[in-house]
Design a protein around this motif. Structure first.
Motif, PDB file in Angstrom:
ATOM      1  N   GLY A  26      -6.111   6.986 -18.965  1.00 40.09           N
ATOM      2  CA  GLY A  26      -6.749   5.748 -18.506  1.00 40.09           C
ATOM      3  C   GLY A  26      -5.797   4.905 -17.678  1.00 40.09           C
ATOM      4  N   TYR A  27      -4.551   4.851 -18.079  1.00 39.04           N
ATOM      5  CA  TYR A  27      -3.544   4.112 -17.313  1.00 39.04           C
ATOM      6  C   TYR A  27      -3.385   4.714 -15.918  1.00 39.04           C
ATOM      7  N   LEU A  28      -3.290   6.022 -15.834  1.00 42.32           N
ATOM      8  CA  LEU A  28      -3.159   6.685 -14.533  1.00 42.32           C
ATOM      9  C   LEU A  28      -4.395   6.461 -13.673  1.00 42.32           C
ATOM     10  N   LEU A  29      -5.546   6.397 -14.288  1.00 40.68           N
ATOM     11  CA  LEU A  29      -6.804   6.243 -13.554  1.00 40.68           C
ATOM     12  C   LEU A  29      -6.903   4.883 -12.871  1.00 40.68           C
ATOM     13  N   VAL A  30      -6.451   3.828 -13.508  1.00 45.46           N
ATOM     14  CA  VAL A  30      -6.591   2.488 -12.946  1.00 45.46           C
ATOM     15  C   VAL A  30      -5.279   1.904 -12.448  1.00 45.46           C
ATOM     16  N   ASN A  31      -4.213   2.684 -12.410  1.00 47.59           N
ATOM     17  CA  ASN A  31      -2.909   2.174 -12.019  1.00 47.59           C
ATOM     18  C   ASN A  31      -2.836   1.795 -10.542  1.00 47.59           C
ATOM     19  N   ASP A  32      -3.543   2.495  -9.666  1.00 48.66           N
ATOM     20  CA  ASP A  32      -3.492   2.223  -8.233  1.00 48.66           C
ATOM     21  C   ASP A  32      -4.393   1.034  -7.906  1.00 48.66           C
ATOM     22  N   THR A  33      -3.782  -0.119  -7.657  1.00 44.44           N
ATOM     23  CA  THR A  33      -4.567  -1.310  -7.351  1.00 44.44           C
ATOM     24  C   THR A  33      -4.382  -1.759  -5.902  1.00 44.44           C
ATOM     25  N   ASP A  34      -3.705  -0.948  -5.097  1.00 42.40           N
ATOM     26  CA  ASP A  34      -3.494  -1.292  -3.695  1.00 42.40           C
ATOM     27  C   ASP A  34      -4.555  -0.624  -2.827  1.00 42.40           C
ATOM     28  N   ALA A  35      -5.168  -1.426  -1.969  1.00 39.03           N
ATOM     29  CA  ALA A  35      -6.162  -0.909  -1.032  1.00 39.03           C
ATOM     30  C   ALA A  35      -5.454  -0.165   0.099  1.00 39.03           C
ATOM     31  N   PRO A  36      -6.187   0.687   0.819  1.00 39.44           N
ATOM     32  CA  PRO A  36      -5.583   1.402   1.947  1.00 39.44           C
ATOM     33  C   PRO A  36      -5.123   0.436   3.046  1.00 39.44           C
ATOM     34  N   VAL A  37      -4.178   0.903   3.845  1.00 39.29           N
ATOM     35  CA  VAL A  37      -3.691   0.158   5.001  1.00 39.29           C
ATOM     36  C   VAL A  37      -4.341   0.766   6.239  1.00 39.29           C
ATOM     37  N   ILE A  38      -4.888  -0.090   7.100  1.00 36.63           N
ATOM     38  CA  ILE A  38      -5.587   0.365   8.303  1.00 36.63           C
ATOM     39  C   ILE A  38      -4.799  -0.055   9.531  1.00 36.63           C
ATOM     40  N   GLU A  39      -4.629   0.891  10.452  1.00 36.84           N
ATOM     41  CA  GLU A  39      -4.008   0.590  11.734  1.00 36.84           C
ATOM     42  C   GLU A  39      -4.942   1.038  12.841  1.00 36.84           C
ATOM     43  N   LEU A  40      -5.121   0.177  13.839  1.00 35.94           N
ATOM     44  CA  LEU A  40      -5.893   0.512  15.036  1.00 35.94           C
ATOM     45  C   LEU A  40      -4.915   0.714  16.178  1.00 35.94           C
ATOM     46  N   SER A  41      -5.099   1.789  16.920  1.00 37.68           N
ATOM     47  CA  SER A  41      -4.252   1.977  18.095  1.00 37.68           C
ATOM     48  C   SER A  41      -5.142   2.210  19.301  1.00 37.68           C
ATOM     49  N   HIS A  42      -4.968   1.345  20.273  1.00 40.77           N
ATOM     50  CA  HIS A  42      -5.615   1.521  21.560  1.00 40.77           C
ATOM     51  C   HIS A  42      -4.593   1.116  22.599  1.00 40.77           C
ATOM     52  N   GLN A  43      -4.792   1.535  23.823  1.00 37.41           N
ATOM     53  CA  GLN A  43      -3.723   1.459  24.806  1.00 37.41           C
ATOM     54  C   GLN A  43      -3.705   0.182  25.629  1.00 37.41           C
ATOM     55  N   SER A  44      -4.490  -0.787  25.287  1.00 41.92           N
ATOM     56  CA  SER A  44      -4.430  -2.052  26.009  1.00 41.92           C
ATOM     57  C   SER A  44      -4.775  -3.188  25.058  1.00 41.92           C
ATOM     58  N   TYR A  46      -7.268  -5.112  25.355  1.00 48.69           N
ATOM     59  CA  TYR A  46      -8.718  -5.220  25.253  1.00 48.69           C
ATOM     60  C   TYR A  46      -9.337  -3.865  24.918  1.00 48.69           C
ATOM     61  N   LEU A  47     -10.442  -3.892  24.214  1.00 47.53           N
ATOM     62  CA  LEU A  47     -11.182  -2.670  23.930  1.00 47.53           C
ATOM     63  C   LEU A  47     -11.930  -2.250  25.187  1.00 47.53           C
ATOM     64  N   SER A  48     -12.010  -0.954  25.406  1.00 50.42           N
ATOM     65  CA  SER A  48     -12.683  -0.452  26.600  1.00 50.42           C
ATOM     66  C   SER A  48     -13.531   0.755  26.211  1.00 50.42           C
ATOM     67  N   PRO A  49     -14.724   0.884  26.836  1.00 50.98           N
ATOM     68  CA  PRO A  49     -15.544   2.059  26.551  1.00 50.98           C
ATOM     69  C   PRO A  49     -14.952   3.344  27.133  1.00 50.98           C
ATOM     70  N   HIS A  50     -13.926   3.204  27.971  1.00 51.69           N
ATOM     71  CA  HIS A  50     -13.334   4.372  28.625  1.00 51.69           C
ATOM     72  C   HIS A  50     -12.078   4.878  27.927  1.00 51.69           C
ATOM     73  N   ARG A  51     -11.662   4.222  26.880  1.00 55.07           N
ATOM     74  CA  ARG A  51     -10.459   4.633  26.162  1.00 55.07           C
ATOM     75  C   ARG A  51     -10.773   4.838  24.680  1.00 55.07           C
ATOM     76  N   PRO A  52     -10.336   5.955  24.137  1.00 51.96           N
ATOM     77  CA  PRO A  52     -10.587   6.172  22.703  1.00 51.96           C
ATOM     78  C   PRO A  52      -9.746   5.233  21.846  1.00 51.96           C
ATOM     79  N   ILE A  53     -10.271   4.939  20.693  1.00 53.82           N
ATOM     80  CA  ILE A  53      -9.575   4.108  19.708  1.00 53.82           C
ATOM     81  C   ILE A  53      -9.285   4.993  18.504  1.00 53.82           C
ATOM     82  N   VAL A  54      -8.072   4.937  18.016  1.00 52.89           N
ATOM     83  CA  VAL A  54      -7.655   5.749  16.874  1.00 52.89           C
ATOM     84  C   VAL A  54      -7.451   4.836  15.673  1.00 52.89           C
ATOM     85  N   VAL A  55      -8.129   5.153  14.596  1.00 50.86           N
ATOM     86  CA  VAL A  55      -7.957   4.446  13.326  1.00 50.86           C
ATOM     87  C   VAL A  55      -7.136   5.340  12.413  1.00 50.86           C
ATOM     88  N   THR A  56      -6.073   4.804  11.866  1.00 49.36           N
ATOM     89  CA  THR A  56      -5.260   5.523  10.890  1.00 49.36           C
ATOM     90  C   THR A  56      -5.309   4.750   9.581  1.00 49.36           C
TER      91      THR A  56
END
Length: 134
Positions: A26-44, A46-56
């Motif tokens: 039970g301890y191992l099951l609920v021990n992880d209380t940190d949410a995931p970390v999200i990173e967005l990478s795009h090359q400018s 501003y968001l553009s319909p002509h450039r892909p966006i990568v979510v990690t």
């Protein structure tokens, strides 16, 4: 008489061992209380319909189970991507674009990215991180 005393203690020892193992599980099951970390990478800037966006999405303790991307424009919300991951990796990537959405140049949009991990540290709910709207 000594042998009978040892045998009568055996069920008690087994029950205590089971309780300790269940408590540790039970301890191992609920021990992880940190949410995931999200990173967005795009090359400018501003968001553009002509450039892909990568979510990690990364999580040091649990595998990433899902990444969802939503865009809101003029009060309408559209789900661009909703990807479930079967493999148990702690780093997952999702590549998507805004092409085909018909957004005019300079449109004011809000992008919401959420990632769900495999932990149940939230007392039975997977932990979710939602990025700040951009």
């Amino acid at each position: 008489m000594a042998r009978r005393t040892r045998l009568s203690k055996l069920p008690l020892i087994i029950i205590l061992l089971i309780i300790v193992l269940l408590g540790y599980g039970g301890y191992l099951l609920v021990n992880d209380t940190d949410a995931p970390v999200i990173e967005l990478s795009h090359q400018s800037e501003y968001l553009s319909p002509h450039r892909p966006i990568v979510v990690t999405a990364t999580d040091a303790s649990s595998p990433i189970k899902n990444i969802t991307v939503k865009v809101t424009h003029e009060g309408n919300t559209i789900t661009l991507a909703d990807q479930n991951f079967a493999d148990k990796r702690q780093i997952q990537q999702l590549i998507f674009g805004l092409d085909g959405m018909g957004l005019p140049d300079g449109a004011d949009v809000s992008l919401e990215v959420s990632a769900r991990d495999g932990a149940v540290g939230g007392l039975g709910r997977p932990l979710i991180h939602i990025s700040e709207p951009t």
